[in-house]
Design an enzyme around this catalytic site. Structure first.
Site, PDB file in Angstrom:
ATOM      1  N   HIS A 139       4.961  -5.629   1.589  1.00 32.08           N
ATOM      2  CA  HIS A 139       3.677  -4.146   1.648  1.00 32.08           C
ATOM      3  C   HIS A 139       3.065  -5.423   2.216  1.00 32.08           C
ATOM      4  CE1 HIS A 139       1.885  -0.662   0.575  1.00 32.08           C
ATOM      5  NE2 HIS A 139       0.693  -1.444  -0.043  1.00 32.08           N
ATOM      6  N   LYS A 204      -6.812   9.395   5.274  1.00 33.41           N
ATOM      7  CA  LYS A 204      -7.173  10.301   3.889  1.00 33.41           C
ATOM      8  C   LYS A 204      -8.074   9.650   2.679  1.00 33.41           C
ATOM      9  CE  LYS A 204      -3.363   6.905   2.063  1.00 33.41           C
ATOM     10  NZ  LYS A 204      -1.742   7.206   1.522  1.00 33.41           N
ATOM     11  N   ARG A 206      -9.565   9.722  -1.156  1.00 36.33           N
ATOM     12  CA  ARG A 206      -8.543   9.497  -2.634  1.00 36.33           C
ATOM     13  C   ARG A 206     -10.098  10.109  -3.748  1.00 36.33           C
ATOM     14  NH1 ARG A 206      -3.359   8.471  -3.501  1.00 36.33           N
ATOM     15  NH2 ARG A 206      -2.085   7.253  -1.715  1.00 36.33           N
ATOM     16  N   ASP A 230       6.110   4.532   7.940  1.00 39.61           N
ATOM     17  CA  ASP A 230       5.657   3.842   6.780  1.00 39.61           C
ATOM     18  C   ASP A 230       6.377   2.588   6.131  1.00 39.61           C
ATOM     19  OD1 ASP A 230       2.918   2.755   5.040  1.00 39.61           O
ATOM     20  OD2 ASP A 230       2.711   5.399   3.942  1.00 39.61           O
TER      21      ASP A 230
END
Length: 339
Positions: A139, A204, A206, A230
């Site tokens: 990740h 994006k 949040r 992704d």
């Protein structure tokens, strides 16, 4: 320098299907039978994990195949206990093959009084006697630096590039790779460069953790076949909303290529009802029955790449050579016809 012993594979309970597939591929590559070491990995009534290896592994080059996916704690403990059993049985070297590295999303402190669990897990792996780690699409790249042992991080993008070139060969000029957030731009750009197509970004914002308040498309996706790229898809909320946003911005179709299909909670149902034409994932995590039977989810195998990587580690040759399509293409021959 090549290892004097044969490579031997052992699997925990996390993804035995992938482990068997890797063994089959290694058998094909070498022309010699490669099978999983006979062992039992089970639980006592109080859920303590017990490991017993039935074969002699003294002086052997051992590879433990064990993604630390859900249930992450159980699968992690299985990995550590298997490593301890092999170390105490005098294995020459122990390599952990972790296709999906759990806890990787906890790679930094995001606020006060929180842990860096990825570093803790790295310490546990090293202390268990594991001498090398082979994984895929960490990740965060800096996790490699959490270890004091060699870490080989494979990438799914070369496999995805082969699949995209085959699947979209009729209209590759209309394809656009999309990063679902700013943090994934490097990953998406690398894939876009491999297949020679442009890149777009979904920005994006949040308002609070787990909720996406607003999405904006950066780039012209009008009439394009958009491919979202992704590393992890968990509940699929962000992914499905990104697909909606791209369609609203004029995209012709939306497909997604995600390395690790965690797909927890309502994910499969969301994907089934999504405007996405398809979601392509790897088998780094054992797919559930719901995932296998979902019409718009497709799974591409990683066993050919992992099998060759294990053989390269055993032989003492380059693992990074697998990042090249010239090297990877022949490994996947028969799956994809030329574009």
């Amino acid at each position: 320098m090549p290892s004097p012993s044969e490579p031997k594979l052992i699997s925990g309970n996390s993804n035995p299907t992938l482990a068997r597939a890797i063994a089959r591929r290694m058998t094909m590559h070498r022309g010699l039978s490669v099978s999983l070491v006979d062992a039992r990995v089970e639980r006592f009534n109080d859920q303590e994990i017990f490991v017993e290896v039935y074969e002699n592994v003294r002086g052997e080059d051992m590879f433990i195949i064990q993604p630390t996916s859900n249930p992450a704690n159980d699968n992690l403990m299985e990995l550590l206990i298997m490593a301890d059993a092999l170390r105490r049985s005098s294995a020459a070297r122990i390599t952990a093959v972790i296709p999906y590295f759990g806890y990787a999303r906890q790679d930094r402190r995001t606020k006060a009084r929180t842990p860096i669990t990825a570093k803790l897990v790295a310490n546990m792996i090293v202390e268990s006697g594991i001498e090398r780690v082979l994984t895929m699409d960490l990740h965060a790249a800096q996790i490699q630096g959490f270890f004091d042992i060699p870490v080989d991080n494979l990438y799914a993008s070369p496999i995805f590039a082969l699949d995209i070139a085959h699947t979209f060969k009729a209209n590759l000029d209309d394809v656009m790779v999309v990063s679902p957030d700013v943090g994934g731009v490097a990953r998406a750009r690398e894939l876009a460069q491999r297949i020679g197509v442009p890149l777009s970004i979904v920005d994006k914002r949040r308002e609070k953790e787990g909720e996406v308040a607003e999405m904006t498309v950066i780039g012209d996706v009008e009439g394009k076949t958009c491919i979202i790229v992704d590393d992890i898809c968990d509940t699929a909320g962000t992914l499905c909303k990104a697909a909606d946003t791209l369609m609203e911005a004029g995209a012709q179709e939306v497909h997604s290529y995600i390395t690790h299909g965690v797909l927890s909670g309502p994910a499969v149902d969301r994907i089934g009802r999504s405007v996405m034409k398809s979601l392509v994932i790897t088998d780094s995590i054992e797919p559930t029955d719901a995932v296998r039977h979902c019409d718009n989810i497709r799974i591409v195998p990683t066993a050919p790449m992992f099998a060759q990587a294990i053989l390269n580690i055993w032989n003492g040759t380059s693992v990074s050579s697998l990042f090249s399509p010239d090297t990877l293409g022949p490994i996947y021959e028969g799956m994809y016809s030329p574009a």
